[in-house]
Design a protein around this motif. Sequence first.
Motif, PDB file in Angstrom:
ATOM      1  N   SER A 101      32.089  96.527  39.311  1.00 38.86           N
ATOM      2  CA  SER A 101      31.373  95.771  38.276  1.00 38.86           C
ATOM      3  C   SER A 101      31.710  94.286  38.361  1.00 38.86           C
ATOM      4  O   SER A 101      32.771  93.897  38.860  1.00 38.86           O
ATOM      5  N   ARG A 157      32.391  92.433  35.865  1.00 43.01           N
ATOM      6  CA  ARG A 157      33.533  92.195  34.973  1.00 43.01           C
ATOM      7  C   ARG A 157      34.858  92.453  35.695  1.00 43.01           C
ATOM      8  O   ARG A 157      35.829  91.715  35.516  1.00 43.01           O
ATOM      9  N   GLU A 189      35.655  89.481  37.789  1.00 46.24           N
ATOM     10  CA  GLU A 189      36.151  88.391  36.951  1.00 46.24           C
ATOM     11  C   GLU A 189      37.610  88.613  36.552  1.00 46.24           C
ATOM     12  O   GLU A 189      38.398  87.666  36.512  1.00 46.24           O
ATOM     13  N   ARG A 190      37.987  89.860  36.298  1.00 38.32           N
ATOM     14  CA  ARG A 190      39.370  90.161  35.920  1.00 38.32           C
ATOM     15  C   ARG A 190      40.324  89.951  37.095  1.00 38.32           C
ATOM     16  O   ARG A 190      41.453  89.506  36.900  1.00 38.32           O
TER      17      ARG A 190
END
Length: 185
Positions: A48, A50, A53-54
């Motif tokens: 994903s 996200r 980004e993490r």
Amino acid sequence: MSTFGDGLDKAVQKAFTRPAPKSAGAQMRYLVKQCKGTKAVAQMLRISQRTVERYVKDQIKKPRPDLAARLDAEVKKRWQPQIRAKAKEKAVTTGGIVIDTRARLGYTAPIGSTDQDRIRHLTVALPPQYAARLFEAQEGGASDARLQEIAAEALKEVYFQDGGRRAGSLEEVRFTDVEHLEFDL
């Protein structure tokens, strides 16, 4: 797993002047910069946006083994493109490529000669035209079997026929059961 394709990639990677990023966060930041966004990296790595980004923010530090392998492969595929191009150019124009293999090799020859396949360990310097053929085929998306055929043709000319000085009636070289394969530029 592509034995010949991976071998060619590893040979080019030996020319790198700086080590590729090692940590997951650094690798992810490098890919985001190269692909100009987290969405493209997420699609490429099949995770994903996200999650990407993490990793970029170092909120996740240790990826799963399968993701770590994909991440490492994608970074090395893009790392130092100019150095990679110079190494390939040198191999294609002047240097050639060295193949070190332990495999079952045999050949098709006229009746009365010993053409039975046997395990051989060879280290042979291939001329630049074969390096060019191998790299062109790899960049063209050729299968591992096609790269193996090109390597077999090169070994036929360089090792078995010694550039036309012997075994002139040799028709085909069989290159099978590869136990070890390494290329060097």
